[in-house]
Scaffold this active site. Structure first.
Site, PDB file in Angstrom:
ATOM      1  CB  CYS A 158       6.578   6.821   2.544  1.00  0.00           C
ATOM      2  SG  CYS A 158       5.451   5.838   1.258  1.00  0.00           S
ATOM      3  CG  ASP A 190       0.467  -0.109   3.257  1.00  0.00           C
ATOM      4  OD1 ASP A 190       1.181  -0.825   3.620  1.00  0.00           O
ATOM      5  OD2 ASP A 190      -0.615   0.305   4.202  1.00  0.00           O
ATOM      6  CG  ASP A 223      -0.217   3.877   4.835  1.00  0.00           C
ATOM      7  OD1 ASP A 223       0.244   4.995   4.759  1.00  0.00           O
ATOM      8  OD2 ASP A 223      -1.125   3.199   4.114  1.00  0.00           O
ATOM      9  CE  LYS A 224      -1.204  -0.823   7.521  1.00  0.00           C
ATOM     10  NZ  LYS A 224      -1.122   0.194   6.377  1.00  0.00           N
ATOM     11  CD  GLU A 266      -4.086  -0.494   3.734  1.00  0.00           C
ATOM     12  OE1 GLU A 266      -3.758  -0.167   2.616  1.00  0.00           O
ATOM     13  OE2 GLU A 266      -3.812  -0.064   4.709  1.00  0.00           O
ATOM     14  CB  SER A 315      -5.962   1.987   1.186  1.00  0.00           C
ATOM     15  OG  SER A 315      -5.287   3.217   1.212  1.00  0.00           O
TER      16      SER A 315
END
Length: 572
Positions: free
Chosen positions: A54, A86, A128-129, A449, A475
């Site tokens: 990512c 994640d 994600d975060k 998650e 998720s």
């Protein structure tokens, strides 16, 4: 080139006047010229690291953004912040670090910007975060800012089919059930993720990437190109140029992030069948601007928005397919044409969202994004639930689901590991409602998650035969009857803490209800007998997080927000 008046910019405190000679000496030590020191200082923050694909391409993009800042007449100052990825943290104790990392990202960017008096910010994030964390810092600081997504991964190939990391998570359950050999699992895991970029489906990263364009903090078209694409460098350069123009025009994030633009952001989540995590992140972003925007507000807008983008996990396509037909602006234009966007919201281009997309045409020779007049579903892909089991609300992704009602009996677990073990051993049956509690923001701590558990259920072919309810999260890759964000959470004595095996649970996503068939008197009796559960996290960052974090329906935030400010960093 602009001759800058820095009398109202934060960097005047470190670069102007004879008393700042010691400060300037540091800049000379790093090779800056007098001209560069007298220009605005632009922080270029990325979440680059070697933790996962990512973020692996973000350093390259940061270098490109710096070129754009320099070309436009300002001085870039690069720094990095953390991420917790994640896909690596999932399914074990490390996942407790995930949501807490969002706030640490925002805090660390704030500290770096404050500590060095930077005048503007380009933020590049890939997981994600990190996307909401970076955008939260921009709104909090309220200096001219441009966000850029680092790009999604290309789909992998397995037996001629496109696959994502979700297929690998679900393969674990299939393997445990005897439906996949060791050799086939090994082959799948080696081919599912072919290079750099965030998960390709409409999971949390791509959901928040869509939000970044729709809310107006990112340049139109900038979110679309996959991470390996050299076009990402071009958009990074353009983002660097754009932030300098925002300094000139004094356009700031709180001019852009308003109640109307938050409405637009929630609409694109619903339209794309996006991640339920958006119902945490949009309230948290609003909170930074001093706007109250709750899980219920997000879900109400999503319910009213037609589901028009056929994206995984509920649909057929991935982010690269959206890019192929024209990118996120195609989805935005379809929503504008359908009357679901408040078009007069300001964006980082200095134009409104409607002006940015006036010339965009939704192509007819594709079925990735449909017109609002012919949606996949007339309501959005994510809805909220309320009832005596969730007085503060809960949320469920219904994109791709056929049945919207489930009635069954509770099977209770006090942590994810116990639930996953039961699923792995197939110690559950059709009609069970698997309860995973004490996984909320305070109780986890960290609101994990549950992708490993939900994917294992799907891999065993039980995805439509059971439901799962948690005060934790899911998720963006989760599918099936999975209800998260249940509040109040178990750690503070919410009704989910009072459930017992065999209790009858009724979920109706069509009506928006979630209830346990117990009287108020019985719930009161159980509450009187309930005792708080102890945690092993009694020091360090997770202890600190548990002390500060608020309820999920308000975004699980950790400070009072913009509404409590008596001064703003940008005006210091």
């Amino acid at each position: 080139m602009t001759k800058w008046d820095k009398s109202k910019l934060p960097s005047r405190h470190t670069t102007m006047g004879p008393e700042r000679a010691p400060h300037r000496s540091y800049y000379y030590a790093m090779g800056l010229t007098t001209e560069e020191i007298t220009q605005p200082l632009v922080g270029v923050a990325s979440c680059w690291n070697e933790a996962a694909p990512c973020n692996i391409a973000l350093s390259r993009q940061a270098q490109a953004a710096k070129i754009g800042v320099k070309e436009a007449g300002a001085t870039p100052r690069e720094f990095t912040t953390i991420t917790v990825t994640d896909g690596i943290a999932m399914g074990h104790q490390s996942m407790k670090s995930s949501l807490a990392s969002r706030d640490t990202i925002a805090d660390s960017i704030e500290l770096t910007m404050r500590g060095h008096c930077y005048d503007a910010l380009v933020g590049i994030a890939g997981c994600d975060k990190s996307l909401p964390g970076v955008m939260m810092s921009m709104i909090r600081l309220n200096v001219p800012s441009v966000f850029m997504y680092g790009g999604s991964i290309m789909p992998g190939k397995h037996h001629g089919q496109d696959v994502t990391v979700l297929d690998v998570f679900e393969a674990v359950g299939k393997h445990a059930a005897g439906g996949m050999s060791d050799e086939e699992l090994d082959e799948l895991e080696r081919h599912a993720c072919p290079g750099a970029g965030a998960c390709g489906g409409q999971f949390t990263a791509n959901t928040m990437a869509c939000v970044s364009e729709m809310i107006g903090l990112a340049l139109p078209f900038s979110a679309g190109a996959p991470a390996p694409d050299e076009d990402r460098d071009r958009w990074a350069i353009e983002s660097g140029r754009a932030v300098v123009e925002l300094i000139r025009r004094n356009i700031r994030p709180r001019d852009i992030v308003t109640l109307d633009s938050l409405h637009n952001a929630a609409a694109i989540v619903g339209a794309t069948g996006g991640s339920t995590n958006a119902a945490l992140h949009l309230p948290a972003m609003a909170h930074e601007a001093g706007i109250r925007f709750t899980l219920q507000d997000v879900a109400e807008i999503m319910r009213k928005t037609p589901h028009i983008a056929d994206l995984k996990p509920g649909g057929r396509y991935v982010a690269a397919d959206v890019h192929r037909i024209g990118g996120v602006p195609i989805i935005i234009k379809a929503l504008i044409d359908g009357g679901y966007v408040k078009g007069d919201c300001m964006t980082v281009t200095g134009k409104t969202i409607a002006e940015n997309h006036r010339e965009v045409i939704v192509p007819k020779d594709q079925d990735v994004v449909r017109p609002c007049s012919d949606p996949i579903s007339p309501i959005g892909g994510v809805v909220s639930l309320h009832g005596n089991l969730a007085p503060e609300g809960a949320i469920v992704k219904i994109a791709g689901m056929e049945k919207l009602r489930f009635e069954g009996t509770a099977l209770c677990f006090d942590c994810e590991e116990d639930a996953f073990k039961a699923v792995e051993m197939r110690a559950y049956k059709p009609g069970d409602v698997i309860i995973v509690r004490y996984e909320g923001p305070k109780g986890g701590p960290g609101m994990r998650e549950m992708l490993s558990t939900t994917s294992a259920i799907y891999g065993q072919g039980m995805g439509d035969k059971v439901a799962l309810i948690t005060d934790g999260r899911f998720s963006g890759a989760t599918r099936g009857f999975c209800i998260g964000h249940v509040g109040p959470e178990a750690a503070v004595g919410g009704p989910i803490a009072l459930l017992r095996d065999g209790d009858k649970i009724i979920i109706d996503a069509g009506k928006g209800t979630i209830d346990v068939a117990l009287s108020d008197e019985e719930l009161a009796k159980r509450r009187a007998e309930w005792k708080p559960r102890e945690t092993d996290y009694n020091s360090g960052v997770l202890w600190k997080y548990a002390q500060l974090v608020g309820p999920a329906y308000l975004g699980a935030v950790t400070h009072p927000g913009g509404g409590a400010e008596t001064h703003c960093y940008a005006d210091q």
